[in-house]
Write a protein that holds these residues in place. Structure first.
Motif, PDB file in Angstrom:
ATOM      1  N   LEU A 156       2.523   1.624  -3.478  1.00 39.07           N
ATOM      2  CA  LEU A 156       1.600   2.109  -4.507  1.00 39.07           C
ATOM      3  C   LEU A 156       1.255   3.575  -4.304  1.00 39.07           C
ATOM      4  CD1 LEU A 156      -0.821  -0.958  -4.779  1.00 39.07           C
ATOM      5  CD2 LEU A 156       0.833  -0.209  -6.480  1.00 39.07           C
ATOM      6  N   ARG A 157       1.145   3.978  -3.053  1.00 37.13           N
ATOM      7  CA  ARG A 157       0.822   5.380  -2.774  1.00 37.13           C
ATOM      8  C   ARG A 157       1.967   6.302  -3.183  1.00 37.13           C
ATOM      9  NH1 ARG A 157      -3.093   7.922  -0.096  1.00 37.13           N
ATOM     10  NH2 ARG A 157      -2.669   9.943   0.873  1.00 37.13           N
ATOM     11  N   ARG A 158       3.187   5.842  -2.983  1.00 33.62           N
ATOM     12  CA  ARG A 158       4.353   6.670  -3.326  1.00 33.62           C
ATOM     13  C   ARG A 158       4.613   6.709  -4.832  1.00 33.62           C
ATOM     14  NH1 ARG A 158       8.921   5.113   1.307  1.00 33.62           N
ATOM     15  NH2 ARG A 158       7.898   6.236   3.040  1.00 33.62           N
ATOM     16  N   THR A 159       4.501   5.574  -5.475  1.00 29.64           N
ATOM     17  CA  THR A 159       4.805   5.541  -6.908  1.00 29.64           C
ATOM     18  C   THR A 159       3.632   5.995  -7.772  1.00 29.64           C
ATOM     19  OG1 THR A 159       4.134   3.201  -7.025  1.00 29.64           O
ATOM     20  CG2 THR A 159       6.452   3.669  -6.588  1.00 29.64           C
ATOM     21  N   ARG A 160       2.417   5.815  -7.246  1.00 28.31           N
ATOM     22  CA  ARG A 160       1.197   6.199  -7.967  1.00 28.31           C
ATOM     23  C   ARG A 160       1.231   5.735  -9.430  1.00 28.31           C
ATOM     24  NH1 ARG A 160      -2.198   9.363  -5.253  1.00 28.31           N
ATOM     25  NH2 ARG A 160      -1.461  10.411  -3.367  1.00 28.31           N
ATOM     26  N   GLY A 201       0.819  -1.213   0.000  1.00 29.04           N
ATOM     27  CA  GLY A 201       0.000   0.000   0.000  1.00 29.04           C
ATOM     28  C   GLY A 201       0.848   1.255   0.000  1.00 29.04           C
ATOM     29  N   VAL A 202       1.882   1.278   0.825  1.00 31.70           N
ATOM     30  CA  VAL A 202       2.785   2.436   0.868  1.00 31.70           C
ATOM     31  C   VAL A 202       3.498   2.595  -0.470  1.00 31.70           C
ATOM     32  CG1 VAL A 202       4.890   3.365   1.919  1.00 31.70           C
ATOM     33  CG2 VAL A 202       3.099   2.365   3.361  1.00 31.70           C
ATOM     34  N   THR A 250      -9.862   8.116 -11.074  1.00 32.17           N
ATOM     35  CA  THR A 250      -8.955   7.096 -10.526  1.00 32.17           C
ATOM     36  C   THR A 250      -9.580   6.368  -9.348  1.00 32.17           C
ATOM     37  OG1 THR A 250      -6.968   8.275 -11.238  1.00 32.17           O
ATOM     38  CG2 THR A 250      -6.719   6.691  -9.439  1.00 32.17           C
ATOM     39  N   GLU A 251     -10.007   7.123  -8.348  1.00 27.29           N
ATOM     40  CA  GLU A 251     -10.606   6.496  -7.174  1.00 27.29           C
ATOM     41  C   GLU A 251     -11.939   5.840  -7.515  1.00 27.29           C
ATOM     42  OE1 GLU A 251     -10.766   8.772  -3.635  1.00 27.29           O
ATOM     43  OE2 GLU A 251      -8.664   9.380  -3.708  1.00 27.29           O
TER      44      GLU A 251
END
Length: 269
Positions: free
Chosen positions: A30-34, A27-28, A241-242
């Motif tokens: 994916l959140r950082r690399t987006r 999760g971290v 996206t969301e």
């Protein structure tokens, strides 16, 4: 009344810690690399959903090694597949191979291997029968465009959900119709308490002896799925996206159990 499905149990603590750590790490990351998220990317996760369904079927029939079993129960199987699929997405993004096709291929290979193994077990045991699972699949394919047309006619804004909205409806149609076949034709039970309430309500109606009890479950599932898709359509427009990820989650909630039903019914005779 029980809330959790039958068989719901957390895995042993070491497995649970590893799964949670893996999920947080992914999760971290994916959140950082987006990485790029489009409807096509979310649809590319469908093979991973099928992988989870097949893995859980192997767990149900006691066909997994003891070391792997704790990763395939409920709810561990959801976390296991999420970690592997998310890690694959991160690796593909790092290698500049984050196309929908690249994301789908490893999931498809895993799904084919697990489902193929399950079908082989059914074939070897002489219990393989695909007729009624096939009927449920064809019925779901037929019900999906009809339901989509009704939903978009009643709530035209639902059309903004696009292909993922259609996928979500198909997932829940598959779950509903496979459950109806399992209950009314094959004699299987239902593990989810809320679903059992609907089925028990249908059993109390005069139609139960004529057309069975599954029809009410199908109707309720399709109405709820259509309502949720229409509800999320505005969100898709405001935040594509969301919105796409949420619709993917809605699809997974139906598609996962639906594929699980088809595979289990096929190998259980």
């Amino acid at each position: 009344m029980a809330i959790l499905p039958e068989g719901f149990a957390l895995p042993p603590l070491p497995y649970l810690v590893a799964l949670v750590a893996g999920l947080v790490g992914v999760g971290v990351g994916l959140r950082r690399t987006r990485p790029t998220v489009t409807p096509a990317h979310v649809a590319a996760l469908v093979p991973w959903m099928v992988s989870g369904s097949a893995l859980h079927v192997l767990y149900v029939i006691d066909a997994l090694p003891p070391a792997v079993e704790p990763l395939a129960g409920t709810p561990a199987v959801y976390l296991s597949v999420a970690v592997v699929a998310g890690a694959s997405w991160l690796a593909l993004d790092a290698a500049d191979l984050d196309s929908p096709t690249a994301l789908a291929v490893p999931g498809a290979l895993v799904a084919a291997g697990l489902a193929g193994f399950a079908l082989f077990i059914g074939l070897a045991a002489g219990t393989l029968s695909v007729v009624w699972p096939g009927v449920a699949l064809v019925a779901a394919l037929a019900a999906t465009p009809l339901t989509w047309r009704i939903v978009t006619r009643v709530a035209p804004e639902a059309a903004a959900a696009g292909s993922l909205g259609l996928l979500a409806i198909f997932g829940h149609a598959l779950d509903a119709l496979s459950t109806a076949v399992g209950i009314d034709v094959l004699g299987f039970g239902e593990r989810t308490p809320l679903s059992r309430v609907i089925l028990e309500a249908a059993a109390a109606l005069p139609t139960a002896e004529v057309i069975g009890v599954g029809w009410l479950f199908v109707l309720v599932k399709l109405v709820v799925a259509g309502f949720v898709v229409a509800l999320l359509a505005d969100y898709v427009r405001e935040d594509p996206t969301e919105g796409a990820l949420l619709l993917g989650l809605v699809a997974a909630v139906g598609l996962g159990p639906g594929v699980h039903n088809l595979l289990l019914f096929a190998i259980a005779g």
